[in-house]
Structures are given as structure tokens and as C-alpha cells.
Design a protein around this motif. Structure first.
Motif, PDB file in Angstrom:
ATOM      1  N   ASN A  79       0.814  -1.226   0.000  1.00 48.85           N
ATOM      2  CA  ASN A  79       0.000   0.000   0.000  1.00 48.85           C
ATOM      3  C   ASN A  79       0.844   1.270   0.000  1.00 48.85           C
ATOM      4  N   ALA A  80       2.146   1.136  -0.126  1.00 45.76           N
ATOM      5  CA  ALA A  80       3.019   2.309  -0.134  1.00 45.76           C
ATOM      6  C   ALA A  80       2.815   3.087  -1.431  1.00 45.76           C
ATOM      7  N   PRO A  81       2.781   4.421  -1.350  1.00 45.99           N
ATOM      8  CA  PRO A  81       2.615   5.208  -2.561  1.00 45.99           C
ATOM      9  C   PRO A  81       3.769   5.018  -3.535  1.00 45.99           C
ATOM     10  N   SER A  82       4.965   4.788  -2.988  1.00 47.28           N
ATOM     11  CA  SER A  82       6.125   4.572  -3.853  1.00 47.28           C
ATOM     12  C   SER A  82       7.082   3.631  -3.133  1.00 47.28           C
ATOM     13  N   ALA A  83       7.443   2.545  -3.795  1.00 49.38           N
ATOM     14  CA  ALA A  83       8.348   1.578  -3.185  1.00 49.38           C
ATOM     15  C   ALA A  83       9.016   0.770  -4.282  1.00 49.38           C
ATOM     16  N   ASN A  84      10.179   0.193  -3.969  1.00 48.23           N
ATOM     17  CA  ASN A  84      10.762  -0.792  -4.870  1.00 48.23           C
ATOM     18  C   ASN A  84      10.515  -2.158  -4.232  1.00 48.23           C
ATOM     19  N   ASP A  85      11.224  -3.175  -4.601  1.00 50.14           N
ATOM     20  CA  ASP A  85      10.932  -4.509  -4.072  1.00 50.14           C
ATOM     21  C   ASP A  85      11.378  -4.701  -2.616  1.00 50.14           C
ATOM     22  N   GLN A  86      12.141  -3.741  -2.047  1.00 52.85           N
ATOM     23  CA  GLN A  86      12.626  -3.907  -0.681  1.00 52.85           C
ATOM     24  C   GLN A  86      12.323  -2.740   0.249  1.00 52.85           C
ATOM     25  N   TYR A  87      12.203  -1.506  -0.276  1.00 52.92           N
ATOM     26  CA  TYR A  87      12.141  -0.330   0.587  1.00 52.92           C
ATOM     27  C   TYR A  87      11.031   0.631   0.177  1.00 52.92           C
ATOM     28  N   PHE A  88      10.606   1.468   1.137  1.00 52.49           N
ATOM     29  CA  PHE A  88       9.742   2.597   0.822  1.00 52.49           C
ATOM     30  C   PHE A  88      10.583   3.639   0.106  1.00 52.49           C
ATOM     31  N   LYS A  89      10.015   4.301  -0.875  1.00 45.70           N
ATOM     32  CA  LYS A  89      10.704   5.415  -1.528  1.00 45.70           C
ATOM     33  C   LYS A  89      10.077   6.694  -1.012  1.00 45.70           C
ATOM     34  N   VAL A  90      10.922   7.622  -0.556  1.00 48.63           N
ATOM     35  CA  VAL A  90      10.443   8.900  -0.021  1.00 48.63           C
ATOM     36  C   VAL A  90      11.169  10.028  -0.736  1.00 48.63           C
ATOM     37  N   PRO A  91      10.552  11.225  -0.739  1.00 51.30           N
ATOM     38  CA  PRO A  91      11.225  12.356  -1.388  1.00 51.30           C
ATOM     39  C   PRO A  91      12.515  12.717  -0.662  1.00 51.30           C
ATOM     40  N   LYS A  92      13.472  13.200  -1.415  1.00 54.73           N
ATOM     41  CA  LYS A  92      14.731  13.634  -0.852  1.00 54.73           C
ATOM     42  C   LYS A  92      14.494  14.918  -0.047  1.00 54.73           C
TER      43      LYS A  92
END
Length: 96
Positions: A79-92
Motif C-alpha cells: 500500500n506504499a505510494p512509492s516503493a521498490n521490491d525492498q524499501y519505501f521510496k520517499v522524497p529527498k
């Protein structure tokens, strides 16, 4: 110990506070009462009183470890808005 204007000026300078004359008079009275109280405590006979090392006799009051069900990494990321196969992706947020 006497609380005077010099002491109040030093304390206000250290605390980076500014006081009016009325406030200084109130602070002077409050500080004098506190110091008198502490000096009064010094009159007590504490020769037969053991030092207090801890506030309670309880030692390491911990809960028992329990095995609880966990979710998998995939379930956590689905349900993460942005993620790869291992981690959440967050804005820098930190720029170099």
C-alpha cells in the motif's frame, strides 16, 4: 545567602530573560523563600539515614517476550505510494 539585584541580573543574563522592576521584586522574594527552605533542610540530622540510591525496590520490571504474527515485506510495501521490491521510496529532504 542573600538574593540581591546583582544575583538576579546574573541569572537573567544567563537565562537570556528580561524582567521589569515589578517582576524582579517578585523573583527576589521567590528566590529568597527557596533558598531559605533549602537552608532549613540543612539543619536536619541525617546521620542515621541510609542514602537513597533508587526510588523503588523493583528491579528490571519488563514484559515477557511473546512471539506475535508479523507481516511479510511484500505485505508491508503493497500500500506504499512509492516503493521498490525492498524499501519505501520517499522524497529527498536533504540537499547537498
Amino acid at each position: 545567602m542573600e538574593v540581591n539585584d546583582t544575583l538576579i541580573a546574573q541569572l537573567s543574563n544567563l537565562a537570556r530573560l528580561e524582567f521589569s522592576e515589578d517582576e524582579r521584586a517578585g523573583i527576589r522574594e521567590d528566590l529568597q523563600r527557596m533558598i531559605t527552605f533549602v537552608e532549613k533542610l540543612g539543619e536536619l540530622d541525617t546521620s542515621n539515614v541510609a542514602p537513597l540510591l533508587h526510588m523503588t525496590s523493583d528491579v528490571n520490571v519488563l514484559r515477557e517476550d511473546e512471539v506475535k504474527p508479523v507481516i511479510t515485506r511484500e505485505e508491508g510495501l503493497q500500500n506504499a505510494p512509492s516503493a521498490n521490491d525492498q524499501y519505501f521510496k520517499v522524497p529527498k529532504v536533504i540537499k547537498k
